[in-house]
Design an enzyme around this catalytic site. Structure first.
Site, PDB file in Angstrom:
ATOM      1  N   CYS A  89       0.868  -1.174   0.000  1.00 20.85           N
ATOM      2  CA  CYS A  89       0.000   0.000   0.000  1.00 20.85           C
ATOM      3  C   CYS A  89       0.911   1.232   0.000  1.00 20.85           C
ATOM      4  O   CYS A  89       1.455   1.601   1.040  1.00 20.85           O
ATOM      5  CB  CYS A  89      -0.906  -0.015   1.229  1.00 20.85           C
ATOM      6  SG  CYS A  89      -2.033   1.391   1.284  1.00 20.85           S
ATOM      7  N   LEU A  90       1.100   1.816  -1.178  1.00 21.79           N
ATOM      8  CA  LEU A  90       1.983   2.973  -1.321  1.00 21.79           C
ATOM      9  C   LEU A  90       1.436   3.838  -2.444  1.00 21.79           C
ATOM     10  O   LEU A  90       1.238   3.350  -3.567  1.00 21.79           O
ATOM     11  CB  LEU A  90       3.410   2.509  -1.628  1.00 21.79           C
ATOM     12  CG  LEU A  90       4.493   3.567  -1.720  1.00 21.79           C
ATOM     13  CD1 LEU A  90       4.671   4.297  -0.392  1.00 21.79           C
ATOM     14  CD2 LEU A  90       5.820   2.935  -2.135  1.00 21.79           C
TER      15      LEU A  90
END
Length: 195
Positions: A89-90
């Site tokens: 999750c970036l």
């Protein structure tokens, strides 16, 4: 269509200063530059220190106008990385991607994420809860996972081959598999077991 000339330049850039940046990218096979294997080192002063993490990278047809698809191939205990699938999750791997970014800047961002978890925007809710509610246990678990999955074994190649052959895998297959994962014993075993 992937700009393979750009990808070649990016691979050279990534591998130029591995000793300093701890970042390296190699093609997964000689057949295609669209599937790559990235390596990052765990940042100092974090529970990931001393670990070497493999990241599976797939370049979509729209690269560099679309972000590369990245996931951890090495198991890692982190709020923003799935402990099951390795999904990351970036924001720059999603809606904040820009064609001005490169594989190296993306991997540097992933490496920085290891230093600065965002538990309020988690990929793995269980890890995020532990991070927020029981930080000492989170640190211990993250360190343990780094030791178990991201430490490169101090065994030499022959010892690794012997260990895997004793598990029932053919010698030639063990050697070629170890070579394909740059001597990473855990990844070799995972690859051998998966077929």
């Amino acid at each position: 269509m992937v700009d393979f000339a750009r990808v070649q330049k990016e691979l050279q850039e990534c591998n130029r200063d591995f000793e300093v940046s701890g970042i390296k990218v190699v093609p997964k096979s000689d057949a295609s530059l669209a599937h790559l294997l990235g390596t990052i080192t765990g940042p100092l002063g974090t529970p990931y220190e001393g670990g070497t993490f493999k990241i599976d990278i797939t370049l979509p047809d729209g690269y560099p106008f679309e972000p590369p698809k990245m996931r951890f191939a090495t198991k890692v205990w982190h709020p923003n990385i799935s402990s099951q699938s390795g999904a990351i999750c970036l924001d720059i791997l999603k809606d904040q991607w820009s064609p001005a970014l490169t594989l190296k800047t993306a991997l540097l961002s992933v490496q920085a994420l290891l230093s600065a978890p965002e538990p309020d925007d988690p990929q793995d809710a269980v890890v995020a809860q532990q991070y927020l509610r029981d930080y000492p246990t989170f640190m211990g678990t993250a360190r343990y996972w780094t030791e178990a999955f991201a430490r490169t074994s101090s065994l030499g190649v022959e010892e690794k081959v012997q260990k895997l052959v004793e598990m029932g895998f053919p010698d030639a297959l063990v050697r070629s598999t170890l070579e394909s994962v740059e001597g990473d014993e855990n990844m070799a075993l995972e690859k051998l077991c998966s077929g």
